[in-house]
Design an enzyme around this catalytic site. Structure first.
Site, PDB file in Angstrom:
ATOM      1  N   PHE A   1      -8.293   6.766  -1.188  1.00 19.30           N
ATOM      2  CA  PHE A   1      -7.435   6.769  -2.368  1.00 19.30           C
ATOM      3  C   PHE A   1      -7.310   5.336  -2.878  1.00 19.30           C
ATOM      4  O   PHE A   1      -7.090   4.407  -2.110  1.00 19.30           O
ATOM      5  CB  PHE A   1      -6.054   7.328  -2.026  1.00 19.30           C
ATOM      6  CG  PHE A   1      -5.205   7.583  -3.240  1.00 19.30           C
ATOM      7  CD1 PHE A   1      -5.532   8.612  -4.110  1.00 19.30           C
ATOM      8  CD2 PHE A   1      -4.110   6.802  -3.521  1.00 19.30           C
ATOM      9  CE1 PHE A   1      -4.761   8.845  -5.248  1.00 19.30           C
ATOM     10  CE2 PHE A   1      -3.338   7.022  -4.660  1.00 19.30           C
ATOM     11  CZ  PHE A   1      -3.659   8.049  -5.524  1.00 19.30           C
TER      12      PHE A   1
ATOM     13  N   ASP B   1      -4.357   7.005   7.181  1.00 17.42           N
ATOM     14  CA  ASP B   1      -3.498   7.419   6.077  1.00 17.42           C
ATOM     15  C   ASP B   1      -3.429   8.944   6.104  1.00 17.42           C
ATOM     16  O   ASP B   1      -4.462   9.624   5.961  1.00 17.42           O
ATOM     17  CB  ASP B   1      -4.075   6.913   4.744  1.00 17.42           C
ATOM     18  CG  ASP B   1      -3.212   7.312   3.543  1.00 17.42           C
ATOM     19  OD1 ASP B   1      -2.423   8.278   3.651  1.00 17.42           O
ATOM     20  OD2 ASP B   1      -3.343   6.665   2.491  1.00 17.42           O
TER      21      ASP B   1
ATOM     22  N   TYR C   1       6.065  13.456  -0.377  1.00 19.39           N
ATOM     23  CA  TYR C   1       6.337  14.274  -1.566  1.00 19.39           C
ATOM     24  C   TYR C   1       5.265  15.329  -1.804  1.00 19.39           C
ATOM     25  O   TYR C   1       5.368  16.099  -2.748  1.00 19.39           O
ATOM     26  CB  TYR C   1       6.526  13.411  -2.818  1.00 19.39           C
ATOM     27  CG  TYR C   1       5.506  12.306  -3.018  1.00 19.39           C
ATOM     28  CD1 TYR C   1       4.239  12.593  -3.496  1.00 19.39           C
ATOM     29  CD2 TYR C   1       5.819  10.995  -2.733  1.00 19.39           C
ATOM     30  CE1 TYR C   1       3.316  11.583  -3.681  1.00 19.39           C
ATOM     31  CE2 TYR C   1       4.906   9.971  -2.902  1.00 19.39           C
ATOM     32  CZ  TYR C   1       3.654  10.268  -3.378  1.00 19.39           C
ATOM     33  OH  TYR C   1       2.735   9.268  -3.557  1.00 19.39           O
ATOM     34  N   LYS C   2       4.244  15.341  -0.960  1.00 17.86           N
ATOM     35  CA  LYS C   2       3.197  16.342  -1.113  1.00 17.86           C
ATOM     36  C   LYS C   2       3.547  17.564  -0.256  1.00 17.86           C
ATOM     37  O   LYS C   2       4.428  18.335  -0.613  1.00 17.86           O
ATOM     38  CB  LYS C   2       1.855  15.730  -0.718  1.00 17.86           C
ATOM     39  CG  LYS C   2       1.425  14.572  -1.628  1.00 17.86           C
ATOM     40  CD  LYS C   2       0.098  13.967  -1.134  1.00 17.86           C
ATOM     41  CE  LYS C   2      -0.284  12.756  -1.966  1.00 17.86           C
ATOM     42  NZ  LYS C   2      -0.704  13.109  -3.334  1.00 17.86           N
TER      43      LYS C   2
ATOM     44  N   ARG D   1      -8.801  20.439  -8.759  1.00 13.68           N
ATOM     45  CA  ARG D   1      -8.305  20.383  -7.381  1.00 13.68           C
ATOM     46  C   ARG D   1      -7.200  21.415  -7.179  1.00 13.68           C
ATOM     47  O   ARG D   1      -6.301  21.537  -8.020  1.00 13.68           O
ATOM     48  CB  ARG D   1      -7.780  18.966  -7.134  1.00 13.68           C
ATOM     49  CG  ARG D   1      -7.480  18.630  -5.726  1.00 13.68           C
ATOM     50  CD  ARG D   1      -7.114  17.163  -5.607  1.00 13.68           C
ATOM     51  NE  ARG D   1      -5.782  16.899  -6.122  1.00 13.68           N
ATOM     52  CZ  ARG D   1      -5.010  15.876  -5.729  1.00 13.68           C
ATOM     53  NH1 ARG D   1      -5.443  14.996  -4.832  1.00 13.68           N
ATOM     54  NH2 ARG D   1      -3.823  15.694  -6.233  1.00 13.68           N
TER      55      ARG D   1
END
Lengths: 397, 397
Positions: B113, B184, B209-210, B356
């Site tokens: 990312f 990560d 938050y995912k 996605r």
């Protein structure tokens, strides 16, 4: 002009409590709970990921930054919000050192808030290469700004004593010596008039949970002088400081604005709380706040000195040299503060012996000040602080 | 054993919407709004500064860290929370470089990312001294771990393709070459079983938050292997990582635990939201989540490939090589995703052409998957994505 202060009806203030600790955590303004609830139910709950656009979450950090900017004399677009004050200190310091690559000294003062010095220490330890931090006494800072100094980092209002540095004079001294100036406004924003544009300093940082009433853990802010923002290295080079965060480019390309000092995903619940809390400032000038703050502080000092001879003033006596707090030293200060709190007057204690009281004209008036001193006199005269219940130290004081 | 999944009744899910973007922002769990409201009204509003003790705000970061630890195979006391993922990446990287002072290479992969790579770049630029970042293709990482490498920093699950690295094998390879391993877990925590204690990596970082549904801007976390925490340099040396934050000592003295990686004042509203959101996980195992996620993902791939020949699978076909998301490439992917969203199926788009879809068994079932593919087939067959309304790019996608 009729004063618009105080505005007690704009805050939730518990009945029977006199709150002289707004310099540590401001009280809950009206409307904040409703705003955060709406963000949760309608935006997060109803819009889900779409809320980043549809509810303008993505624009919130900049919007809030501009509202803070108005209170510290900073133009629109010069203040970024997010993270904690410690992180913002690190960003400003690291960027300042990059701006003066041939210099190795960070100059602060011995009264600075510890986290500012700790963050500087962490940076210096990481860099090695002879970097060092100097911390003369506050009154000796001006004389210590030599041409070895890369950055002068000072907190305008001392967290313990309330002593206030002269931002204009020290910024000029820093610039005369070729140093970068960083101001920490933790105890200034919303407390005293600040003129960022006028003083010419390169950076300012601050927090929003004190006089700005943003709530526990509210986001910090950082100001960069607009003419130099494109020269500032965003050492914490997070994706939200990128010129095009959602292009997911492999290389970092900083935003050509203060947004380059944003780092990660913004804390929307805390930002919404802060945004709503800032509504309280509409129609208030910092000059009006300052005048009322001096009136309250002077009254407090006079009353305490008349009625509580056990205490010794630990703040400058001259109003123009003080921020919006007044501190007194007392040998039994910790226990006395616990006793005060138990009797409905909340201030705080700072080691080794400082009883600290913040004056926040948005929700305090002279009646509160007199009533607080009534309680103080009783606690001291009756030696209520000797009660064993007030001796045990809790973690946060 | 009867499955405890899905638990749709534990979330606020808008009627008529199929949410396949919980890998970007999880939905609002029941009870979160009430908890945050109580924190605001009762604790902030009623207790004011006292709430740091009386409402146990000061203990909240560690409590939440332990709850996250349970979901990633980390022992109690090994996970600190706060800040953003970008900041936690920086802390882990900087500490790793300090642990290997004679090495100069950070090894990641080209699919990581961007913010992880940006933060590394910011650190390398600050340090100078020959530090560099290498980003081979994901499948070439193992072969690139040489004895020049100080730190290997990888995201376990690729944010675009969902391809999953083998944590055990790569950690062993890093250690065999004398490098420090940083994982990560942004797309892993709450998505796939993770065994931090078992894999032996020194550091892990992640966001909440995912898949953990902590809300927009929820705090990040960092794990440090317990046996080595006292050797970790807290480069972002903030006061809340100090051994005695409220002693206000002039020198930094790190906590002798993972708390040394705390920095500034914790975001209490966001932490409370996250704490309440984690209640949804009580009684669920990650193995159960994983099994359900594979069932949903396999069904989705089969249905899409049968009914949407316009799309090309861009995730690994083998379930064991995928995280909890499935991506398809499509030339008109951006517009097609906008059309899908307008028709009640929310996924997201990642440049240049990736559609996605995240699979979150807490609130999705096979009926949802079939219904989503019904909409996809219609959008594609009827070429609804050609509508000009779906072409304009918004900032967040």
């Amino acid at each position: 002009m009729t004063s618009t202060l105080p505005r007690k009806d704009r805050f939730h203030l518990p009945e029977g409590l006199i709150y002289l600790d707004g310099n540590s955590l401001g009280p809950l303004p009206l409307g904040v709970t409703e705003r955060v609830e709406a963000v949760m139910r309608r935006e997060w709950g109803g819009e889900l990921i779409r809320a980043w656009n549809s509810a303008e979450w993505m624009a919130l950090p900049q919007k809030v930054g501009d509202r803070i900017g108005r209170l510290i004399g900073a133009p629109a677009g010069s203040v970024a919000t997010g993270d904690t004050l410690s992180i913002k200190v690190y960003q400003a310091l690291a960027a300042a050192l990059r701006l003066r690559p041939d210099r190795r000294v960070i100059l602060s003062d011995s009264g600075n808030f510890p986290t500012d010095l700790y963050m500087a220490q962490g940076l210096v330890d990481l860099l090695g290469q002879g970097y060092e931090i100097r911390t003369p006494a506050p009154e000796e800072v001006a004389g210590a700004i030599t041409d070895e100094v890369a950055a002068v980092m000072l907190t305008q209002v001392d967290y313990r004593s309330g002593r206030m540095h002269d931002m204009g004079a020290l910024t000029r001294a820093a610039h005369d010596a070729g140093a970068v100036m960083i101001w920490d406004l933790a105890h200034s924003a919303g407390a005293v008039p600040v003129d960022m544009a006028g003083c010419g300093a390169e950076f300012a940082v601050g927090c929003t949970y004190k006089y700005l009433n943003g709530g526990p853990g509210a986001p910090a802010f950082i100001y960069v002088r607009p003419d130099m923002v494109e020269d500032v290295a965003p050492v914490l080079a997070g994706w939200l400081g990128h010129a095009a965060p959602f292009a997911f480019e492999p290389d970092y390309r900083p935003a050509m604005s203060v947004e380059r000092l944003r780092v990660g995903t913004p804390p929307i619940l805390q930002l919404a709380a802060l945004d709503a809390a800032l509504d309280v400032w509409d129609g208030v000038t910092m000059e009006e706040i300052r005048a009322a703050s001096i009136t309250l502080s002077e009254l407090f000092i006079a009353e305490v000195e008349a009625r509580c001879p056990q205490l010794t003033l630990a703040s400058p006596r001259a109003a123009e040299q003080r921020g919006s707090q007044v501190s007194f030293a007392f040998e039994h200060g910790y226990a006395a503060m616990q006793a005060l709190i138990a009797h409905g007057v909340i201030g705080d204690f700072r080691a080794p012996d400082i009883m600290r009281f913040g004056f926040t004209p948005l929700y305090l008036d002279e009646t509160d000040v007199r009533a607080a001193v009534d309680v103080m006199a009783k606690v001291l005269d009756d030696e209520l602080y000797r009660d064993p219940a007030y001796q045990t130290r809790s973690r946060v004081t």
